[in-house]
Design an enzyme around this catalytic site. Structure first.
Site, PDB file in Angstrom:
ATOM      1  N   LYS A   1       0.855  -1.195   0.000  1.00 28.50           N
ATOM      2  CA  LYS A   1       0.000   0.000   0.000  1.00 28.50           C
ATOM      3  C   LYS A   1       0.883   1.234   0.000  1.00 28.50           C
ATOM      4  CE  LYS A   1       0.831   1.521   4.393  1.00 28.50           C
ATOM      5  NZ  LYS A   1       1.518   2.795   4.675  1.00 28.50           N
TER       6      LYS A   1
ATOM      7  N   PRO B   1      10.344  -4.559   0.345  1.00 27.14           N
ATOM      8  CA  PRO B   1      11.389  -4.184   1.303  1.00 27.14           C
ATOM      9  C   PRO B   1      10.788  -3.949   2.685  1.00 27.14           C
ATOM     10  CG  PRO B   1      10.875  -2.338  -0.135  1.00 27.14           C
ATOM     11  CD  PRO B   1      10.137  -3.511  -0.684  1.00 27.14           C
ATOM     12  N   GLU B   2      11.548  -4.253   3.707  1.00 28.64           N
ATOM     13  CA  GLU B   2      11.083  -4.062   5.085  1.00 28.64           C
ATOM     14  C   GLU B   2      11.385  -2.640   5.553  1.00 28.64           C
ATOM     15  OE1 GLU B   2      12.309  -7.163   7.802  1.00 28.64           O
ATOM     16  OE2 GLU B   2      12.643  -8.532   6.133  1.00 28.64           O
ATOM     17  N   GLY B   3      10.564  -2.151   6.483  1.00 26.49           N
ATOM     18  CA  GLY B   3      10.771  -0.823   7.031  1.00 26.49           C
ATOM     19  C   GLY B   3      10.686   0.262   5.992  1.00 26.49           C
TER      20      GLY B   3
ATOM     21  N   GLY C   1       7.462   1.476   4.767  1.00 25.52           N
ATOM     22  CA  GLY C   1       6.187   2.184   4.775  1.00 25.52           C
ATOM     23  C   GLY C   1       5.203   1.665   3.746  1.00 25.52           C
ATOM     24  N   LEU C   2       5.442   0.447   3.241  1.00 26.89           N
ATOM     25  CA  LEU C   2       4.567  -0.146   2.227  1.00 26.89           C
ATOM     26  C   LEU C   2       3.592  -1.162   2.816  1.00 26.89           C
ATOM     27  CD1 LEU C   2       7.210  -0.657  -0.610  1.00 26.89           C
ATOM     28  CD2 LEU C   2       5.552   1.205  -0.380  1.00 26.89           C
TER      29      LEU C   2
ATOM     30  N   GLY D   1       4.039  -4.185   4.147  1.00 22.37           N
ATOM     31  CA  GLY D   1       4.217  -5.587   3.817  1.00 22.37           C
ATOM     32  C   GLY D   1       3.847  -6.545   4.933  1.00 22.37           C
TER      33      GLY D   1
ATOM     34  N   SER E   1       0.090  -6.543   5.544  1.00 19.27           N
ATOM     35  CA  SER E   1      -0.606  -7.213   4.456  1.00 19.27           C
ATOM     36  C   SER E   1      -0.454  -8.730   4.556  1.00 19.27           C
ATOM     37  CB  SER E   1      -0.075  -6.716   3.107  1.00 19.27           C
ATOM     38  OG  SER E   1      -0.845  -7.216   2.038  1.00 19.27           O
TER      39      SER E   1
ATOM     40  N   ASP F   1      -2.553  -1.020  10.696  1.00 21.20           N
ATOM     41  CA  ASP F   1      -2.741  -1.077   9.245  1.00 21.20           C
ATOM     42  C   ASP F   1      -3.415  -2.362   8.783  1.00 21.20           C
ATOM     43  OD1 ASP F   1      -1.416   1.315   9.140  1.00 21.20           O
ATOM     44  OD2 ASP F   1       0.389   0.550   8.164  1.00 21.20           O
TER      45      ASP F   1
END
Length: 272
Positions: free
Chosen positions: A8, A86-88, A90-91, A93, A96, A125
């Site tokens: 996201k 990727p971790e950290g 802001g997507l 993951g 989700s 989230d």
């Protein structure tokens, strides 16, 4: 069972102030993307077998444990998590991944379980990822209102810098707080292909921690992308493209510098 745990981005994120419980009151627009991690779920007689990073501490594992416990342990599950995001960054993951485990287990072991409450117990989230698409969010991100937005080509880029959310929020100062986002104006601008009037209140704190992130934003703008903004608490940025061809050119220009991916924003899970 295979499930796609989509990423996201935040189409604007405004911190309205600090709550009595220590969290920050926020106003944001979540928009799911067309790419993400993949999970494979398989029923087993009992227990949880998990293949992925962090083992029992992984949010996907914790989601499985929470659902099966709430359902009375009707059976077990084997989970294989293939990380692509990727971790950290802001997507979203991890959130989700957790949501897709909850949805998958509901299919494998139907039960009278409050999925939304379980999702919120795992993270602010996670409830959004139960529905995907585009949604206005308030509170800490748990109060959701679905919105309509035409699918848009998007480019996501990250230097690979891991930026833990608590660290960014810990850097927030009173001058970072802002008003509510102009939701209708943002949606109208996005539909018309204009520059959306949004902002991210966490860019200031993130830039103070890592000034090099300003260069990332400038680089995406220089590629002709519009609406360039940091997603969530960072460190990934996204920009909207005129079409898939422009998105592809931008990804080619960025791919040797970090994580770069093109996709579709705002289409909802049905479009994936």
């Amino acid at each position: 069972m295979e499930r796609l745990a989509v990423a996201k981005v935040n189409l604007g994120l405004s911190l309205l102030g600090r709550r009595p419980d220590g969290y920050h009151e926020l106003h944001t627009l979540f928009a799911s993307l067309s790419f993400g991690d993949r999970l494979f779920l398989e029923p087993i007689p009992e227990g949880i077998e998990f293949r992925g990073r962090y083992g029992r501490r992984n949010l996907a594992y914790r989601a499985a444990e929470a659902y099966l416990e709430a359902a009375g342990w009707p059976g077990g599950v084997r989970i294989v998590l293939e990380k692509a995001l990727p971790e950290g960054a802001g997507l979203g993951g991890g959130s989700s991944d957790a949501a897709q485990v909850l949805l998958g287990l509901r299919e494998l072991y139907p039960a009278e379980v409050n999925l939304s409450a379980l999702a919120l117990s795992l993270g602010a989230d996670v409830p959004f990822f139960l529905q995907g698409g585009v949604a206005e969010a308030r509170g800490v991100g748990e109060r959701l209102r679905p919105l309509s937005l035409s699918p848009l080509p998007v480019v996501v880029f990250s230097l690979g810098l891991r930026l833990p959310t608590p660290r960014v929020y810990g850097e927030v100062k009173p001058h970072d707080f802002g008003p509510e986002l102009p939701v209708s104006e943002i949606l109208e601008a996005l539909e018309k292909g204009e520059e959306p009037p949004y902002w991210n209140s966490l860019e200031g704190p993130a830039f103070r921690l890592h000034p090099e992130l300003k260069e990332v934003r400038a680089r995406l703008k220089a590629l002709g992308l519009r609406g360039v903004l940091m997603s969530g608490s960072g460190s990934a940025f996204f920009g909207l493209a005129e079409d898939e061809a422009q998105a592809k050119r931008a990804v080619e220009a960025l791919r040797h510098s970090g994580y770069a991916r093109q996709g579709v924003l705002g289409g909802g899970y049905g479009a994936f």
